[in-house]
Scaffold this motif. Structure first.
Motif, PDB file in Angstrom:
ATOM      1  N   VAL A  30       0.845  -1.191   0.000  1.00 30.79           N
ATOM      2  CA  VAL A  30       0.000   0.000   0.000  1.00 30.79           C
ATOM      3  C   VAL A  30       0.881   1.242   0.000  1.00 30.79           C
ATOM      4  CG1 VAL A  30      -1.668   1.357   1.324  1.00 30.79           C
ATOM      5  CG2 VAL A  30      -1.918  -1.129   1.178  1.00 30.79           C
ATOM      6  N   THR A  31       0.471   2.228  -0.761  1.00 31.45           N
ATOM      7  CA  THR A  31       1.079   3.556  -0.769  1.00 31.45           C
ATOM      8  C   THR A  31       0.025   4.562  -0.341  1.00 31.45           C
ATOM      9  OG1 THR A  31       2.654   3.006  -2.520  1.00 31.45           O
ATOM     10  CG2 THR A  31       2.136   5.341  -2.215  1.00 31.45           C
ATOM     11  N   ALA A  32       0.363   5.388   0.627  1.00 29.17           N
ATOM     12  CA  ALA A  32      -0.563   6.423   1.095  1.00 29.17           C
ATOM     13  C   ALA A  32       0.054   7.798   0.877  1.00 29.17           C
ATOM     14  CB  ALA A  32      -0.886   6.228   2.576  1.00 29.17           C
ATOM     15  N   LEU A  33      -0.703   8.683   0.253  1.00 29.54           N
ATOM     16  CA  LEU A  33      -0.329  10.089   0.141  1.00 29.54           C
ATOM     17  C   LEU A  33      -1.221  10.866   1.098  1.00 29.54           C
ATOM     18  CD1 LEU A  33      -0.192   8.762  -2.960  1.00 29.54           C
ATOM     19  CD2 LEU A  33       0.700  11.041  -3.445  1.00 29.54           C
ATOM     20  N   VAL A  34      -0.602  11.479   2.090  1.00 33.53           N
ATOM     21  CA  VAL A  34      -1.327  12.215   3.120  1.00 33.53           C
ATOM     22  C   VAL A  34      -0.962  13.686   2.989  1.00 33.53           C
ATOM     23  CG1 VAL A  34      -1.742  12.452   5.595  1.00 33.53           C
ATOM     24  CG2 VAL A  34      -1.258  10.194   4.623  1.00 33.53           C
ATOM     25  N   PHE A  35      -1.954  14.555   3.076  1.00 39.23           N
ATOM     26  CA  PHE A  35      -1.740  15.968   2.813  1.00 39.23           C
ATOM     27  C   PHE A  35      -1.775  16.778   4.111  1.00 39.23           C
ATOM     28  CE2 PHE A  35      -4.152  14.105  -0.812  1.00 39.23           C
ATOM     29  CZ  PHE A  35      -3.036  13.924  -1.620  1.00 39.23           C
ATOM     30  N   ASP A  36      -0.874  17.743   4.210  1.00 40.13           N
ATOM     31  CA  ASP A  36      -0.804  18.567   5.412  1.00 40.13           C
ATOM     32  C   ASP A  36      -2.080  19.358   5.621  1.00 40.13           C
ATOM     33  OD1 ASP A  36       1.728  17.590   5.735  1.00 40.13           O
ATOM     34  OD2 ASP A  36       2.762  19.438   5.147  1.00 40.13           O
ATOM     35  N   ARG A  37      -2.723  19.732   4.533  1.00 46.98           N
ATOM     36  CA  ARG A  37      -4.053  20.337   4.590  1.00 46.98           C
ATOM     37  C   ARG A  37      -4.830  19.855   3.377  1.00 46.98           C
ATOM     38  NH1 ARG A  37      -4.530  25.271   1.615  1.00 46.98           N
ATOM     39  NH2 ARG A  37      -2.567  25.990   0.695  1.00 46.98           N
ATOM     40  N   PRO A  38      -6.168  19.881   3.430  1.00 47.53           N
ATOM     41  CA  PRO A  38      -6.950  19.329   2.319  1.00 47.53           C
ATOM     42  C   PRO A  38      -6.549  19.936   0.976  1.00 47.53           C
ATOM     43  CG  PRO A  38      -8.375  19.781   4.176  1.00 47.53           C
ATOM     44  CD  PRO A  38      -7.035  20.376   4.521  1.00 47.53           C
ATOM     45  N   VAL A  39      -6.522  19.096  -0.055  1.00 50.50           N
ATOM     46  CA  VAL A  39      -6.140  19.542  -1.394  1.00 50.50           C
ATOM     47  C   VAL A  39      -7.328  19.424  -2.338  1.00 50.50           C
ATOM     48  CG1 VAL A  39      -3.733  18.865  -1.051  1.00 50.50           C
ATOM     49  CG2 VAL A  39      -5.322  17.252  -2.111  1.00 50.50           C
ATOM     50  N   VAL A  40      -7.360  20.300  -3.327  1.00 53.55           N
ATOM     51  CA  VAL A  40      -8.349  20.209  -4.397  1.00 53.55           C
ATOM     52  C   VAL A  40      -8.008  18.989  -5.247  1.00 53.55           C
ATOM     53  CG1 VAL A  40      -9.228  21.326  -6.482  1.00 53.55           C
ATOM     54  CG2 VAL A  40      -8.790  22.678  -4.410  1.00 53.55           C
ATOM     55  N   ALA A  41      -9.016  18.180  -5.571  1.00 49.62           N
ATOM     56  CA  ALA A  41      -8.732  16.931  -6.275  1.00 49.62           C
ATOM     57  C   ALA A  41      -9.863  16.551  -7.216  1.00 49.62           C
ATOM     58  CB  ALA A  41      -8.496  15.800  -5.282  1.00 49.62           C
ATOM     59  N   SER A  42      -9.487  15.893  -8.307  1.00 48.37           N
ATOM     60  CA  SER A  42     -10.442  15.264  -9.210  1.00 48.37           C
ATOM     61  C   SER A  42      -9.734  14.043  -9.805  1.00 48.37           C
ATOM     62  CB  SER A  42     -10.910  16.241 -10.286  1.00 48.37           C
ATOM     63  OG  SER A  42     -12.020  15.711 -10.993  1.00 48.37           O
ATOM     64  N   GLY A  43     -10.283  13.465 -10.858  1.00 46.67           N
ATOM     65  CA  GLY A  43      -9.655  12.261 -11.392  1.00 46.67           C
ATOM     66  C   GLY A  43     -10.118  11.922 -12.794  1.00 46.67           C
ATOM     67  N   SER A  44      -9.350  11.027 -13.426  1.00 43.34           N
ATOM     68  CA  SER A  44      -9.678  10.485 -14.742  1.00 43.34           C
ATOM     69  C   SER A  44      -9.481   8.979 -14.679  1.00 43.34           C
ATOM     70  CB  SER A  44      -8.755  11.101 -15.813  1.00 43.34           C
ATOM     71  OG  SER A  44      -8.964  10.489 -17.072  1.00 43.34           O
ATOM     72  N   PHE A  45     -10.501   8.234 -15.108  1.00 41.81           N
ATOM     73  CA  PHE A  45     -10.511   6.782 -14.951  1.00 41.81           C
ATOM     74  C   PHE A  45     -10.831   6.145 -16.298  1.00 41.81           C
ATOM     75  CE2 PHE A  45     -12.286   9.034 -11.243  1.00 41.81           C
ATOM     76  CZ  PHE A  45     -11.194   8.900 -10.396  1.00 41.81           C
ATOM     77  N   LEU A  46      -9.783   5.788 -17.033  1.00 43.83           N
ATOM     78  CA  LEU A  46      -9.940   5.358 -18.419  1.00 43.83           C
ATOM     79  C   LEU A  46      -9.790   3.860 -18.617  1.00 43.83           C
ATOM     80  CD1 LEU A  46      -8.097   8.202 -20.380  1.00 43.83           C
ATOM     81  CD2 LEU A  46     -10.497   8.053 -19.700  1.00 43.83           C
ATOM     82  N   GLY A  47      -9.315   3.130 -17.629  1.00 41.82           N
ATOM     83  CA  GLY A  47      -9.204   1.693 -17.769  1.00 41.82           C
ATOM     84  C   GLY A  47     -10.569   1.030 -17.787  1.00 41.82           C
ATOM     85  N   GLY A  48     -10.638  -0.150 -18.409  1.00 41.20           N
ATOM     86  CA  GLY A  48     -11.919  -0.845 -18.518  1.00 41.20           C
ATOM     87  C   GLY A  48     -12.316  -1.620 -17.286  1.00 41.20           C
ATOM     88  N   ALA A  49     -11.396  -1.761 -16.307  1.00 40.61           N
ATOM     89  CA  ALA A  49     -11.705  -2.550 -15.108  1.00 40.61           C
ATOM     90  C   ALA A  49     -11.128  -1.881 -13.867  1.00 40.61           C
ATOM     91  CB  ALA A  49     -11.152  -3.962 -15.250  1.00 40.61           C
ATOM     92  N   PRO A  50     -11.568  -0.654 -13.544  1.00 37.82           N
ATOM     93  CA  PRO A  50     -10.995   0.045 -12.399  1.00 37.82           C
ATOM     94  C   PRO A  50     -11.522  -0.492 -11.067  1.00 37.82           C
ATOM     95  CG  PRO A  50     -12.744   1.364 -13.350  1.00 37.82           C
ATOM     96  CD  PRO A  50     -12.584   0.165 -14.248  1.00 37.82           C
ATOM     97  N   ALA A  51     -10.666  -0.435 -10.052  1.00 32.28           N
ATOM     98  CA  ALA A  51     -11.070  -0.708  -8.668  1.00 32.28           C
ATOM     99  C   ALA A  51     -10.879   0.594  -7.907  1.00 32.28           C
ATOM    100  CB  ALA A  51     -10.229  -1.828  -8.071  1.00 32.28           C
ATOM    101  N   LEU A  52     -11.978   1.255  -7.565  1.00 27.32           N
ATOM    102  CA  LEU A  52     -11.944   2.614  -7.035  1.00 27.32           C
ATOM    103  C   LEU A  52     -12.805   2.744  -5.784  1.00 27.32           C
ATOM    104  CD1 LEU A  52     -12.545   4.426 -10.445  1.00 27.32           C
ATOM    105  CD2 LEU A  52     -10.337   4.161  -9.293  1.00 27.32           C
ATOM    106  N   ARG A  53     -12.468   3.745  -4.987  1.00 30.14           N
ATOM    107  CA  ARG A  53     -13.293   4.067  -3.816  1.00 30.14           C
ATOM    108  C   ARG A  53     -13.456   5.575  -3.720  1.00 30.14           C
ATOM    109  NH1 ARG A  53     -13.114   1.495   2.294  1.00 30.14           N
ATOM    110  NH2 ARG A  53     -14.393   3.089   3.281  1.00 30.14           N
ATOM    111  N   GLU A  54     -14.696   6.009  -3.582  1.00 33.78           N
ATOM    112  CA  GLU A  54     -15.083   7.413  -3.396  1.00 33.78           C
ATOM    113  C   GLU A  54     -14.721   8.310  -4.573  1.00 33.78           C
ATOM    114  OE1 GLU A  54     -17.092   8.104  -1.228  1.00 33.78           O
ATOM    115  OE2 GLU A  54     -16.589   7.441   0.798  1.00 33.78           O
TER     116      GLU A  54
END
Length: 342
Positions: A30-54
């Protein structure tokens, strides 16, 4: 004109901590990226079989305007348990901080997982997967500054069609002074290398021989371009994070992630297959001003594509052997230092 930052890692951006935990016996992590303060975020999910949460809350029209952590893991959908561990650690941190009366802090954590279930590791973990505990440990150990690449964290059990995959990162400073950096985990159905040779598809973007300095082959042959993929349609995934210190909106963070997916396609061939779960989170820490012009914004996006491709090659280049029967040789075993198994 761009330049490389201090460590050539995503932690070159202030406010980002990275923690990696691996289980060598199970060949996962597991790799965790933890932020000192909340960051603005979005995403792009182009694979045909993603495993995602939230991931739905990352869309620009959704209410949440800042997240506290991103988790990348092995384990396919089992690995999504890692978020619970990261949330548990964040809740402990939140409880230690003073809050206004009646305020409730809810850790906002998003995640993508890759498929490493048939890589030779012992996956007989009993009723519950180990990923919640691995997630907790990754968050607990997250820190600023340097971290190891290759067979670490979520890249522990990663493979490609030809050689082992791994965890990679790279960073760049744009001509306007914005830092752009990527952290990628390469577990592709396809390849990060060209044909059966040592050259990387990412070669045109390499800086300072960061993945061997082999450059691009002088000629591409039909054999170089033929389809190479994992046998028996085994699933794979290239997942990661593209980040900048610029101040961006959620819509701009989504565009940043989309341009990073172009970097996935530059670094992996082919990318975004039906069996892939390719997912990229785009984040902006807001430590630097917003782009002052469309030219500055376009340069950030242009850089995002390149730095993502570089991170992919570095993850494969830095991979190391694991004990036991290898499912794939490392790049170094085939073309480099010929390291022996542990």
């Amino acid at each position: 004109m761009t330049s490389r930052t201090r460590h050539n890692l995503i932690t070159d951006i202030p406010g980002i901590r990275v923690g990696n935990v691996r289980d060598v016996q199970q060949r996962t992590g597991v790799t965790a990226l933890v932020f000192d303060r909340p960051v603005v975020a979005s995403g792009s999910f182009l694979g045909g079989a993603p495993a995602l949460r939230e991931n739905a809350l990352l869309e620009p029209e959704m209410l949440v305007d800042g997240i506290h952590a991103i988790v990348l893991s092995g384990g396919s959908t089992y690995g999504l348990d890692a978020t619970a561990g990261v949330q548990a650690w964040l809740r402990e941190e939140f409880d230690a901080l003073p809050t206004p009366d009646g305020q409730v802090r809810v850790p906002i954590v998003v995640q993508a997982s890759l498929f490493d279930l048939v890589n030779g590791g012992d996956k007989d973990w009993g009723r519950y997967s180990p990923y919640a505990e691995l997630g907790y440990q990754a968050a607990q150990t997250a820190s600023h500054g340097p971290f190891k690449l290759g067979t670490e964290g979520a890249g522990t059990g990663a493979t490609t069609a030809t050689v082992r995959g791994g965890l990679g990162s790279a960073s760049t400073i744009t001509s306007s002074g914005h830092t752009v950096a990527a952290l990628m985990v390469v577990n592709a159905v396809g390849t990060a290398t060209i044909g059966d040779g040592p050259h990387f598809w990412s070669a045109p973007f390499e800086q300072d021989a960061e993945f061997g300095g082999h450059g691009f082959p002088p000629h591409l042959t039909a054999d170089d371009l033929k389809l190479r993929m994992k046998p028996n349609y085994v699933a794979g995934t290239t997942i990661g994070v593209i980040a900048t210190d610029a101040t961006l909106t959620k819509a701009q963070a989504k565009r940043l992630a989309i341009l990073a997916q172009d970097g996935v396609a530059r670094g992996v061939f082919p990318a975004h297959l039906p069996q892939d779960g390719d997912a990229v989170f785009g984040i902006a820490t807001g430590e630097a001003p917003a782009p002052a012009s469309i030219e500055e914004w376009t340069e950030i996006l242009h850089t995002a594509t390149q730095v993502t491709a570089r991170a992919i090659a570095r993850g494969v280049y830095e991979a190391s052997p694991l004990p036991g029967e290898p499912t794939r040789p490392t790049w170094q075993e085939r073309f480099g230092r010929n390291t022996s198994h542990d």
